[in-house]
Design a protein around this motif. Structure first.
Motif, PDB file in Angstrom:
ATOM      1  N   ASN A 168       0.828  -1.207   0.000  1.00 22.89           N
ATOM      2  CA  ASN A 168       0.000   0.000   0.000  1.00 22.89           C
ATOM      3  C   ASN A 168       0.865   1.260   0.000  1.00 22.89           C
ATOM      4  OD1 ASN A 168      -1.586   2.141   1.922  1.00 22.89           O
ATOM      5  ND2 ASN A 168      -2.992   1.001   0.611  1.00 22.89           N
ATOM      6  N   TRP A 169       0.339   2.291  -0.618  1.00 29.67           N
ATOM      7  CA  TRP A 169       1.098   3.541  -0.763  1.00 29.67           C
ATOM      8  C   TRP A 169       1.507   4.151   0.568  1.00 29.67           C
ATOM      9  CZ3 TRP A 169      -0.055   8.640   0.711  1.00 29.67           C
ATOM     10  CH2 TRP A 169      -1.270   8.796   1.400  1.00 29.67           C
ATOM     11  N   LEU A 170       0.654   3.996   1.606  1.00 24.61           N
ATOM     12  CA  LEU A 170       0.892   4.755   2.829  1.00 24.61           C
ATOM     13  C   LEU A 170       2.109   4.236   3.598  1.00 24.61           C
ATOM     14  CD1 LEU A 170       0.038   7.063   4.683  1.00 24.61           C
ATOM     15  CD2 LEU A 170      -1.511   5.474   5.834  1.00 24.61           C
ATOM     16  N   ASP A 268      -4.883  -0.786  -4.003  1.00 23.40           N
ATOM     17  CA  ASP A 268      -4.665  -0.687  -2.559  1.00 23.40           C
ATOM     18  C   ASP A 268      -3.496  -1.543  -2.075  1.00 23.40           C
ATOM     19  OD1 ASP A 268      -6.704   1.086  -2.494  1.00 23.40           O
ATOM     20  OD2 ASP A 268      -8.207  -0.292  -1.702  1.00 23.40           O
ATOM     21  N   GLU A 269      -2.963  -2.400  -2.935  1.00 26.66           N
ATOM     22  CA  GLU A 269      -1.865  -3.276  -2.506  1.00 26.66           C
ATOM     23  C   GLU A 269      -0.575  -3.061  -3.295  1.00 26.66           C
ATOM     24  OE1 GLU A 269      -3.203  -7.315  -2.056  1.00 26.66           O
ATOM     25  OE2 GLU A 269      -4.592  -6.703  -0.483  1.00 26.66           O
ATOM     26  N   ASN A 270      -0.543  -2.036  -4.132  1.00 28.08           N
ATOM     27  CA  ASN A 270       0.657  -1.728  -4.907  1.00 28.08           C
ATOM     28  C   ASN A 270       0.729  -0.219  -5.096  1.00 28.08           C
ATOM     29  OD1 ASN A 270       1.642  -4.526  -6.090  1.00 28.08           O
ATOM     30  ND2 ASN A 270      -0.589  -4.514  -6.273  1.00 28.08           N
ATOM     31  N   CYS A 271       1.952   0.283  -5.206  1.00 22.92           N
ATOM     32  CA  CYS A 271       2.088   1.708  -5.485  1.00 22.92           C
ATOM     33  C   CYS A 271       3.310   1.957  -6.366  1.00 22.92           C
ATOM     34  CB  CYS A 271       2.184   2.519  -4.193  1.00 22.92           C
ATOM     35  SG  CYS A 271       3.671   2.250  -3.227  1.00 22.92           S
ATOM     36  N   TRP A 272       3.329   3.132  -6.985  1.00 24.05           N
ATOM     37  CA  TRP A 272       4.499   3.607  -7.707  1.00 24.05           C
ATOM     38  C   TRP A 272       5.374   4.367  -6.743  1.00 24.05           C
ATOM     39  CZ3 TRP A 272       5.608   1.545 -12.070  1.00 24.05           C
ATOM     40  CH2 TRP A 272       4.624   1.214 -13.008  1.00 24.05           C
ATOM     41  N   ALA A 273       6.650   3.981  -6.696  1.00 28.07           N
ATOM     42  CA  ALA A 273       7.630   4.807  -6.004  1.00 28.07           C
ATOM     43  C   ALA A 273       8.359   5.607  -7.066  1.00 28.07           C
ATOM     44  CB  ALA A 273       8.594   3.929  -5.213  1.00 28.07           C
ATOM     45  N   TRP A 274       8.019   6.883  -7.163  1.00 27.17           N
ATOM     46  CA  TRP A 274       8.712   7.801  -8.066  1.00 27.17           C
ATOM     47  C   TRP A 274       9.897   8.399  -7.316  1.00 27.17           C
ATOM     48  CZ3 TRP A 274       7.396   9.099 -13.121  1.00 27.17           C
ATOM     49  CH2 TRP A 274       6.160   8.595 -13.584  1.00 27.17           C
ATOM     50  N   SER A 275      11.063   8.447  -7.941  1.00 29.71           N
ATOM     51  CA  SER A 275      12.262   8.948  -7.261  1.00 29.71           C
ATOM     52  C   SER A 275      12.911  10.042  -8.100  1.00 29.71           C
ATOM     53  CB  SER A 275      13.257   7.793  -7.046  1.00 29.71           C
ATOM     54  OG  SER A 275      12.636   6.727  -6.333  1.00 29.71           O
ATOM     55  N   TYR A 276      12.916  11.254  -7.570  1.00 27.97           N
ATOM     56  CA  TYR A 276      13.550  12.355  -8.305  1.00 27.97           C
ATOM     57  C   TYR A 276      14.879  12.720  -7.643  1.00 27.97           C
ATOM     58  CZ  TYR A 276      11.654  15.152  -4.481  1.00 27.97           C
ATOM     59  OH  TYR A 276      11.349  15.642  -3.236  1.00 27.97           O
ATOM     60  N   ASP A 277      15.753  13.285  -8.400  1.00 27.37           N
ATOM     61  CA  ASP A 277      17.076  13.701  -7.942  1.00 27.37           C
ATOM     62  C   ASP A 277      17.438  14.909  -8.790  1.00 27.37           C
ATOM     63  OD1 ASP A 277      19.275  13.202  -6.219  1.00 27.37           O
ATOM     64  OD2 ASP A 277      19.238  11.075  -6.738  1.00 27.37           O
ATOM     65  N   MET A 347       5.995  -5.956   5.616  1.00 28.95           N
ATOM     66  CA  MET A 347       4.876  -5.707   6.543  1.00 28.95           C
ATOM     67  C   MET A 347       3.564  -6.323   6.051  1.00 28.95           C
ATOM     68  SD  MET A 347       5.525  -1.626   7.008  1.00 28.95           S
ATOM     69  CE  MET A 347       6.889  -0.909   7.930  1.00 28.95           C
ATOM     70  N   GLY A 348       3.559  -6.789   4.793  1.00 31.40           N
ATOM     71  CA  GLY A 348       2.327  -7.286   4.176  1.00 31.40           C
ATOM     72  C   GLY A 348       1.761  -6.225   3.253  1.00 31.40           C
ATOM     73  N   PRO A 349       0.791  -6.612   2.414  1.00 28.82           N
ATOM     74  CA  PRO A 349       0.255  -5.669   1.421  1.00 28.82           C
ATOM     75  C   PRO A 349      -0.307  -4.389   2.055  1.00 28.82           C
ATOM     76  CG  PRO A 349      -0.539  -7.900   0.998  1.00 28.82           C
ATOM     77  CD  PRO A 349       0.176  -7.946   2.310  1.00 28.82           C
ATOM     78  N   ILE A 350      -1.032  -4.547   3.150  1.00 34.36           N
ATOM     79  CA  ILE A 350      -1.524  -3.383   3.907  1.00 34.36           C
ATOM     80  C   ILE A 350      -1.229  -3.665   5.367  1.00 34.36           C
ATOM     81  CG2 ILE A 350      -3.501  -1.923   4.481  1.00 34.36           C
ATOM     82  CD1 ILE A 350      -4.866  -2.860   1.933  1.00 34.36           C
ATOM     83  N   VAL A 351      -0.296  -2.937   5.940  1.00 33.64           N
ATOM     84  CA  VAL A 351       0.108  -3.251   7.313  1.00 33.64           C
ATOM     85  C   VAL A 351      -1.064  -2.989   8.265  1.00 33.64           C
ATOM     86  CG1 VAL A 351       1.045  -0.955   7.866  1.00 33.64           C
ATOM     87  CG2 VAL A 351       1.970  -2.988   8.994  1.00 33.64           C
TER      88      VAL A 351
END
Lengths: 428, 428, 428
Positions: A168-170, A268-277, A347-351
């Motif tokens: 989850n994104w959170l 609800d069980e996957n998210c995009w991690a966008w990483s800027y630099d 932690m699992g899909p949604i902790v």
């Protein structure tokens, strides 16, 4: 302790959910611009906030984000032909423009007016800073285009990557505002990673574990100040920016580029991690850009043709117990980004937040949850627009600096926390 | 016919279920001792009775079995660092000892007393006979340490392996007390397997299919007598031991080592098949030990780095129809252990016992279900401790012997059914 | 728009469902005859209409289709031994004949009569035209053996393949009676595929997109007439046959063999796509047969040892965007059969028909749904036998022909729509 219903409120972002409606009040990153490199290139499947969509760039170079499925009988338009000014379903030739308007139904006479009645769900898609952004909410509530600094500096000063995170994104986002784990999880990397090493601040990070948190609300989100002991009774402050709903900015180190993330729900069980630099005042060096491309710093090497990390839960993230024992990688996992992702996915899909035992160093997390919940309920119950939509709230910077013991970080670092063209970051 | 609700009672062993509570009154095998070979070695994930845990051996050589997840924010401690006297979560450095006590929360001042309030669920873990055993029930109800003979003889006399079986524990266990299938399923193996062949008893097995069952209750479980015709009107008896809840012991063959199983629920759709092989009065020969390691007898070759059999449902257990036709392997599957597992898994994750048609040779199974159900309900409703917890009930032996027609097996074999140091097994 | 409950009625075919009962009033293809090539060959698992069964050919060359699981304790009889006159469970030796009758329970005395009481569910299995057909309904309602022309011509005139399609049967079948998509999806193939190219009719297909549909009920199903403009004000008619419940026949092209499909539910989310190709009056040429075996025409190359297509959803059907752009493959997917399957699977396991926007070219589909629903309800509520069971209703042909503008296709093509021995197909 977070109640079960609060945990659900914060983690569910599908259509019709309070947090989903909140997310639908912002421009959010949808694709890398490089995924749609030129007119009439192949369309790309996009899933955001549990909605399945298709992004494409038409022959006129216009961008579109439309429902993935044809209005006729539900075929995926991913199989579609990107033809003149629109995308054509290969089953019966129905054609749509970037706004989801039906342009042609070949079987029906043009004069029937049938075509005009057909429209696919569509959202605006704009390009800025190497990112294609979308806004999935009511058109009349659309905020101004985003002005995060990484997206406004010249291209040679900025770099962006993205990867899938299988949770989850959170719980992913909470890692992005958690300045206290650096002294543990990333301790091996601080002095080794080419995009982290050499900064004086690293030594403060590694010598004081009892970090003190002071968290204050900003107009757009939170300022999370983490205080560690420095020399002569002074304090080393690391100030993380959180802009609602899911932008985070890590405090900088020396002259290294500044970085951070967007954490965007896929479902609800996957998210995009966008990483800027990016660097506010100079081009990235070849060494820096190469290091980013190779998965150093907060970036992650992904399986070619996908955005799934090479190190993932199916291979235990290539855990190396010898490197763990030696302290080269504190957790045995190589790479700062995957060090975070591995633990957050574990932690699992949604902790289950009802089981947590939070401490003072979790104050940033506690406040972010509180602010998110408050904003989601205010939007739902009172139609109050949430913070973080205004460009002034997005033109922010994180900072790291040494302050005398009696200085309030918010006041002392005030100027350092605003993005100003031509002014370098404040960084130790 | 078993009613649906009885089937559920017998097959569900998660926390709070009657059968789960029953299992939580015994020492059960949790890991091979070789999985935690030395102090500070990597921790191991363990799932038992639907609970996810972590086993580790600390720097003081103490064994621990604790909750898999950190009490702070739920990270898996499998990523943890096995450091001095405890396991440290790599996220924020929380540290736990083998009893689940929190030793350190680096962010909090020691004088705050916060650490003392944090405790992870933990169960005792002891080593005996090459096995690490745990007891997952209320501490005040803990029985004495287990004294099954295989675990009490010197190490050179005993061998243990384990494998995952992808079905509910009960249908696996029912195979372990089902002496009638040997004449069919294992008929090809009786005269070929190095750990089975050559015994005179094999011929009785292969010549009389109408085996008669007599099942009597023992103090700890059941004695399952299977009678076949021998010479001169005498009977060949094979007496299987069942000790509650999940220990089974196959009747021996000649001077071959004696063997049997524990069937331990992982969750409701998977179980551990533990396979022991020992000789009461002599060391295993090199040939015997090699045969066991190579997956002969009741042992099974597993995929390196895992406990999943090389022959599994994804490859149809390497079914060989030519070998089936030729009778080399009666079912076409090579290996006694996988012959059983393949059929038991083919019943589905939890077999629907309402559809069975049981016969007299299923009496052992019927009685075992009855005894399990009775014990689970007595524990639940009257707090009666179940059978099989006392060491005298565990010091048992199976036996195979020829008796005159008028002898009652229980009386005639009485001495043969007790494990006595220095006394060989009774075996034909 | 189709209501949700109608969609469920049409798509669910498990035991006890109205559409499942309808399917259980017909002979349906179960296996290729080549899957059971000789007496005592290995048995084959078969799943149809959500029932798991086992097919085998006994030592007397009799065919059987029985419950997959032994009546004793539920072991899969796939592991069984195909022995003299029956199949023997390898667990305890219970033996069954092709009708599911228990022949032997070795543990029980023959005189006990136990064996006679045991019977497995079984269905008749007959061979015709290279196909093994079964009838899964009440024995007293069994219709005559099927007489589709492809199954009645000499073997050298006919060819059959099958493949798994990973979606509900109905959306697959709807593609089989949808004559309008040919001008789009298969446009690249019409002039390239060795089993399609060269026919004059192709040019009509490719020059008129506003096809007009006339659909009329036949005794056994539907006649779906698709009209396109030809020369001199005449019409090019393509007449598709639909025989209930799931037989479809594509209009022919020139002297190419005639082809079509059966769409048989495996379960509600998967179906068998059976593909026949035959010539009414001559043997297939070597070139034709080779082309069929290589996956040309409506046939599909499958992974050896399976019936899953080499091109499948896990590899995006080997999408080739360059070939799509060039128009070689209109959708970018190579192969007529997979062009259809890819789009139909992309709709999801069971397409949500409440969201459709149907047009006049969908009339065949609309009428088929209507006829299926009406027949299922008449069977359920009034015990009316559904159409398509009689051999006269099966001896049909599709046709393609040019007619004057005032001719009613049904009358003008009347003779062409009946299968007559020695008479070639009517084809342009």
């Amino acid at each position: 302790m977070t109640k079960r219903e609060v945990n659900e409120l914060l983690t569910q972002t599908g259509p019709g959910t309070p947090m989903g409606d909140l997310f639908r009040r912002y421009w959010i990153p949808a694709l890398l611009a490089s995924e749609l490199p030129e007119p009439e290139c192949p369309p790309v499947r996009v899933k955001l906030l549990s909605e399945r969509m298709l992004a494409f760039r038409d022959s006129e170079n216009r961008l579109g984000l439309i429902d993935e499925f044809c209005a006729h009988r539900g075929v995926s338009l991913w199989f579609g032909r990107n033809e003149e000014k629109g995308l054509r379903c290969p089953y019966h030739g129905w054609k749509y423009d970037v706004n989801g308007n039906c342009m042609e139904v070949p079987s029906e006479p043009a004069e029937s007016g049938f075509c005009e009645k057909i429209k696919l769900k569509s959202y605006p898609l704009i390009e800025r800073g190497g990112v294609l952004w979308t806004y999935m909410g009511p058109p009349e509530e659309q905020p101004p285009f985003p002005e995060y600094e990484f997206a406004m500096v010249p291209p040679e000063q900025t770099y962006m990557s993205k990867r899938i995170q299988e949770c989850n994104w959170l719980q992913a986002m909470e890692g992005g505002i958690d300045s206290s784990h650096v002294s543990f999880l990333h301790s091996g990397a601080l002095n080794r990673d080419p995009l982290f090493k050499g900064a004086k601040g690293n030594q403060y990070n590694l010598s004081d574990y009892q970090v003190k948190f002071e968290v204050v609300e900003s107009d757009g989100g939170l300022l999370i100040g983490a205080r560690r002991n420095a020399e002569n009774g002074n304090y080393y402050w690391r100030i993380t920016q959180y802009v609602m709903p899911c932008f985070t900015m890590i405090p900088p180190r020396g002259d290294h580029p500044v970085h951070g993330h967007f954490w965007v729900p896929i479902d609800d069980e996957n998210c995009w991690a966008w990483s800027y630099d990016y660097h506010p005042v100079r081009a990235l060096t070849t060494e820096e850009r190469t290091a980013m491309e190779e998965g150093h710093g907060i970036h992650v090497k992904t399986i070619p043709g996908t955005f799934r990390p090479v190190q993932n839960k199916d291979n235990d993230y290539l855990m190396d117990r010898a490197a763990q024992k030696a302290g080269i990688h504190y957790s045995g996992i190589a790479g700062i980004g995957i060090q975070d992702a591995s633990l957050q996915e574990s932690m699992g899909p949604i902790v289950d937040r009802t089981k947590e035992n939070l401490v003072s160093t979790d104050n940033g997390i506690i406040m972010a949850r509180h602010r998110l919940r408050k904003a989601a309920l205010a939007l739902r119950d009172k139609h109050v627009q949430p913070p973080g939509r205004e460009v002034e709230q997005q033109r922010v910077r994180s900072a790291s600096l040494v302050l005398p013991p009696d200085a309030a970080f918010k006041d002392a670092a005030k100027e350092a926390l605003i993005a100003r063209e031509g002014v370098p970051q404040t960084s130790v």
